[in-house]
Design a protein around this motif. Structure first.
Motif, PDB file in Angstrom:
ATOM      1  N   THR A  89      -0.590  21.728 -17.445  1.00 45.34           N
ATOM      2  CA  THR A  89       0.774  21.374 -17.745  1.00 45.34           C
ATOM      3  C   THR A  89       1.608  21.501 -16.244  1.00 45.34           C
ATOM      4  N   ALA A  90       2.854  20.802 -16.093  1.00 39.94           N
ATOM      5  CA  ALA A  90       3.222  20.720 -14.851  1.00 39.94           C
ATOM      6  C   ALA A  90       4.174  22.079 -14.704  1.00 39.94           C
ATOM      7  N   LEU A  91       3.765  22.714 -13.796  1.00 41.75           N
ATOM      8  CA  LEU A  91       4.679  24.103 -13.395  1.00 41.75           C
ATOM      9  C   LEU A  91       5.624  23.977 -12.513  1.00 41.75           C
ATOM     10  N   LEU A  92       5.262  22.679 -11.595  1.00 37.89           N
ATOM     11  CA  LEU A  92       6.341  22.862 -10.333  1.00 37.89           C
ATOM     12  C   LEU A  92       6.755  21.279 -10.291  1.00 37.89           C
ATOM     13  N   ARG A  99      -0.029  35.615 -10.906  1.00 35.09           N
ATOM     14  CA  ARG A  99       0.900  36.603  -9.860  1.00 35.09           C
ATOM     15  C   ARG A  99       1.931  35.777  -8.629  1.00 35.09           C
ATOM     16  N   LEU A 100       1.101  34.893  -7.820  1.00 34.68           N
ATOM     17  CA  LEU A 100       1.505  33.808  -7.305  1.00 34.68           C
ATOM     18  C   LEU A 100       2.918  33.191  -7.675  1.00 34.68           C
ATOM     19  N   LEU A 101       2.717  32.496  -8.904  1.00 33.63           N
ATOM     20  CA  LEU A 101       3.563  31.965  -9.735  1.00 33.63           C
ATOM     21  C   LEU A 101       4.922  32.906 -10.098  1.00 33.63           C
ATOM     22  N   ALA A 102       4.542  34.092 -10.557  1.00 35.00           N
ATOM     23  CA  ALA A 102       5.539  35.070 -10.742  1.00 35.00           C
ATOM     24  C   ALA A 102       6.406  35.280  -9.515  1.00 35.00           C
ATOM     25  N   ASP A 103       5.689  35.452  -8.404  1.00 33.03           N
ATOM     26  CA  ASP A 103       6.511  35.781  -7.137  1.00 33.03           C
ATOM     27  C   ASP A 103       7.145  34.443  -6.768  1.00 33.03           C
ATOM     28  N   LEU A 104       6.575  33.390  -6.956  1.00 28.63           N
ATOM     29  CA  LEU A 104       7.583  32.210  -6.525  1.00 28.63           C
ATOM     30  C   LEU A 104       8.852  32.284  -7.570  1.00 28.63           C
ATOM     31  N   GLU A 105       8.816  32.556  -8.637  1.00 28.02           N
ATOM     32  CA  GLU A 105       9.970  32.594  -9.429  1.00 28.02           C
ATOM     33  C   GLU A 105      11.125  33.648  -8.566  1.00 28.02           C
ATOM     34  N   GLY A 120      13.339  17.411  -2.884  1.00 27.39           N
ATOM     35  CA  GLY A 120      13.308  17.308  -1.260  1.00 27.39           C
ATOM     36  C   GLY A 120      12.009  17.937  -0.688  1.00 27.39           C
ATOM     37  N   ARG A 121      12.174  18.666   0.194  1.00 24.17           N
ATOM     38  CA  ARG A 121      11.017  19.416   0.665  1.00 24.17           C
ATOM     39  C   ARG A 121      10.482  20.708   0.206  1.00 24.17           C
ATOM     40  N   ARG A 122      11.302  21.138  -0.869  1.00 17.72           N
ATOM     41  CA  ARG A 122      11.093  22.332  -1.852  1.00 17.72           C
ATOM     42  C   ARG A 122      10.599  22.219  -3.020  1.00 17.72           C
ATOM     43  N   VAL A 123       9.984  23.228  -3.602  1.00 14.59           N
ATOM     44  CA  VAL A 123       9.442  23.167  -4.911  1.00 14.59           C
ATOM     45  C   VAL A 123      10.142  24.113  -5.649  1.00 14.59           C
ATOM     46  N   ARG A 124      10.558  23.741  -7.218  1.00 17.74           N
ATOM     47  CA  ARG A 124      11.011  24.821  -8.043  1.00 17.74           C
ATOM     48  C   ARG A 124      10.235  24.685  -9.220  1.00 17.74           C
ATOM     49  N   LEU A 125      10.377  25.595  -9.935  1.00 19.81           N
ATOM     50  CA  LEU A 125       9.774  25.793 -11.261  1.00 19.81           C
ATOM     51  C   LEU A 125      10.127  24.895 -12.476  1.00 19.81           C
ATOM     52  N   THR A 126       9.289  24.170 -13.009  1.00 21.97           N
ATOM     53  CA  THR A 126       9.691  23.396 -14.297  1.00 21.97           C
ATOM     54  C   THR A 126       9.947  24.300 -15.474  1.00 21.97           C
ATOM     55  N   ALA A 127      10.555  24.030 -16.636  1.00 24.53           N
ATOM     56  CA  ALA A 127      10.802  24.873 -17.802  1.00 24.53           C
ATOM     57  C   ALA A 127       9.489  25.492 -18.231  1.00 24.53           C
ATOM     58  N   ALA A 128       8.370  24.760 -18.122  1.00 22.77           N
ATOM     59  CA  ALA A 128       7.003  25.391 -18.378  1.00 22.77           C
ATOM     60  C   ALA A 128       6.533  26.469 -17.365  1.00 22.77           C
ATOM     61  N   GLY A 129       6.947  26.133 -16.190  1.00 23.00           N
ATOM     62  CA  GLY A 129       6.576  27.086 -14.970  1.00 23.00           C
ATOM     63  C   GLY A 129       7.469  28.498 -15.247  1.00 23.00           C
ATOM     64  N   VAL A 130       8.720  28.330 -15.506  1.00 22.88           N
ATOM     65  CA  VAL A 130       9.672  29.522 -15.769  1.00 22.88           C
ATOM     66  C   VAL A 130       9.190  30.559 -16.989  1.00 22.88           C
ATOM     67  N   LEU A 131       8.683  29.754 -17.966  1.00 22.92           N
ATOM     68  CA  LEU A 131       8.131  30.322 -19.197  1.00 22.92           C
ATOM     69  C   LEU A 131       6.910  31.003 -18.952  1.00 22.92           C
ATOM     70  N   LEU A 132       5.921  30.319 -18.089  1.00 20.63           N
ATOM     71  CA  LEU A 132       4.798  31.085 -17.723  1.00 20.63           C
ATOM     72  C   LEU A 132       4.967  32.206 -16.828  1.00 20.63           C
ATOM     73  N   ALA A 133       5.951  32.128 -15.882  1.00 28.08           N
ATOM     74  CA  ALA A 133       6.245  33.026 -14.997  1.00 28.08           C
ATOM     75  C   ALA A 133       6.455  34.271 -15.665  1.00 28.08           C
ATOM     76  N   LYS A 134       7.457  34.030 -16.629  1.00 29.44           N
ATOM     77  CA  LYS A 134       8.084  35.289 -17.475  1.00 29.44           C
ATOM     78  C   LYS A 134       6.837  35.852 -18.598  1.00 29.44           C
ATOM     79  N   ARG A 135       5.958  35.038 -18.776  1.00 26.54           N
ATOM     80  CA  ARG A 135       4.665  35.580 -19.542  1.00 26.54           C
ATOM     81  C   ARG A 135       3.809  36.164 -18.622  1.00 26.54           C
ATOM     82  N   ALA A 136       3.822  35.763 -17.395  1.00 31.16           N
ATOM     83  CA  ALA A 136       2.761  36.276 -16.376  1.00 31.16           C
ATOM     84  C   ALA A 136       3.147  37.711 -15.956  1.00 31.16           C
ATOM     85  N   ARG A 137       4.214  38.125 -16.039  1.00 36.87           N
ATOM     86  CA  ARG A 137       4.892  39.305 -15.540  1.00 36.87           C
ATOM     87  C   ARG A 137       4.074  40.232 -16.761  1.00 36.87           C
TER      88      ARG A 137
END
Length: 297
Positions: free
Chosen positions: A47-50, A9-15, A54-71
């Motif tokens: 898997t690298a998800l993030l 849920r934290l990953l899905a919220d980050l997206e 700079g000072r921010r983080v964003r989802l990798t392609a794998a992170g985006v995929l898992l966030a969608k599956r997580a929902r």
């Protein structure tokens, strides 16, 4: 590998929310706690998800995929929970309902009053949220139902959310009772170019809408005050200090003001929205029924 639903849920919220700080604020956590849990999720998945920019983080392609599956995973868990709760015949439990300001007295309070009389085992928790805030809260699972409008710029339709029509409303010009423009049946907004305006707070649905309408009419509004309470805005207009653009539902008759529709009408659809797994819960269905009944639907 066992995936933890909370970390998913934290990953899905980050997206959806875009930053670790926003996820932390939404979950009443510290940013470091969120980062730590997302790091655990990376180790769990191998898997690298993030990735840092700079000072921010964003989802990798794998992170985006898992966030969608997580929902989908979280929605399935919600559905199972809803089905178990739905085994009882009578609606019961707590339902959290979020709505924009003018919907409180027009829909929410009447619906809750009737619901309490019919189903005393259903408790409704009310929360005021602007449309751009409430949809995110619904997606995160922070609330069960929202009253919103799908008409604001930037609204996104989500296939996992059902919209239930409640009513239609119009945006009106609110004038002091003795204002010269009150003599007109409808108002061309361009005629208000030299008026002093009362606006909602910056970034809100009504502030953005009023600014856009004024600019489309060819002028930059002279904003004299910003209030996040329509009653204060109406008092300001009543005193002859400003004019306003408000939803007609927000204008209470106890104020000595005049409302006029725009010559080019601006309708507003009002809907309830609910995540599909929650829609099968008897208590949620009971609240939806009363919300529609509040406006004769």
């Amino acid at each position: 590998m066992t995936l933890n639903p909370w970390r998913l849920r934290l990953l899905a919220d980050l997206e959806v929310l875009g930053t670790v700080r926003a996820v932390a604020q939404a979950g009443n956590l510290s940013p470091s706690a969120v980062s730590q849990q997302l790091g655990v999720l990376e180790r769990e998945t191998g898997t690298a998800l993030l990735e840092r920019t700079g000072r921010r983080v964003r989802l990798t392609a794998a992170g985006v995929l898992l966030a969608k599956r997580a929902r989908g995973i979280l929605a399935a868990m919600d559905a199972a929970e809803a089905e178990l709760r739905g085994l009882g015949d009578e609606p019961a439990g707590t339902v959290t309902l979020a709505m924009f300001q003018s919907a409180v007295h027009a829909f929410a309070v009447p619906a809750v009053a009737r619901l309490e009389a019919r189903y005393p085992d259903v408790a409704v928790v009310l929360q005021e949220l602007e449309p751009h805030e409430s949809m995110q809260a619904l997606r995160r699972g922070d609330v069960d139902i929202i009253i919103t409008t799908p008409d604001f710029v930037g609204a996104e339709l989500d296939p996992g959310i059902d919209l239930v029509p409640i009513a239609e409303d119009t945006i009106v010009v609110v004038l002091p009772a003795c204002h010269p423009l009150a003599a007109h049946e409808t108002i061309d907004l361009a005629a208000c170019a030299d008026q002093r305006w009362a606006f909602d707070v910056t970034g809100s649905y009504m502030s953005d809408l009023a600014t856009r309408l004024c600019r489309e009419a060819g002028f930059e509004p002279m904003v004299m005050c910003r209030f996040n309470n329509y009653m204060i805005a109406l008092q300001h207009v009543e005193a002859g200090l400003s004019v306003a653009l408000l939803p007609s539902l927000a204008v209470e008759p106890r104020f000595d003001v005049v409302t006029r529709e725009l010559r080019a009408p601006v309708p507003r659809r009002i809907t309830a929205a609910v995540r599909r797994p929650r829609a099968s819960q008897p208590a949620v269905n009971a609240v939806l029924h009363e919300l529609r009944a509040a406006h004769g639907r």
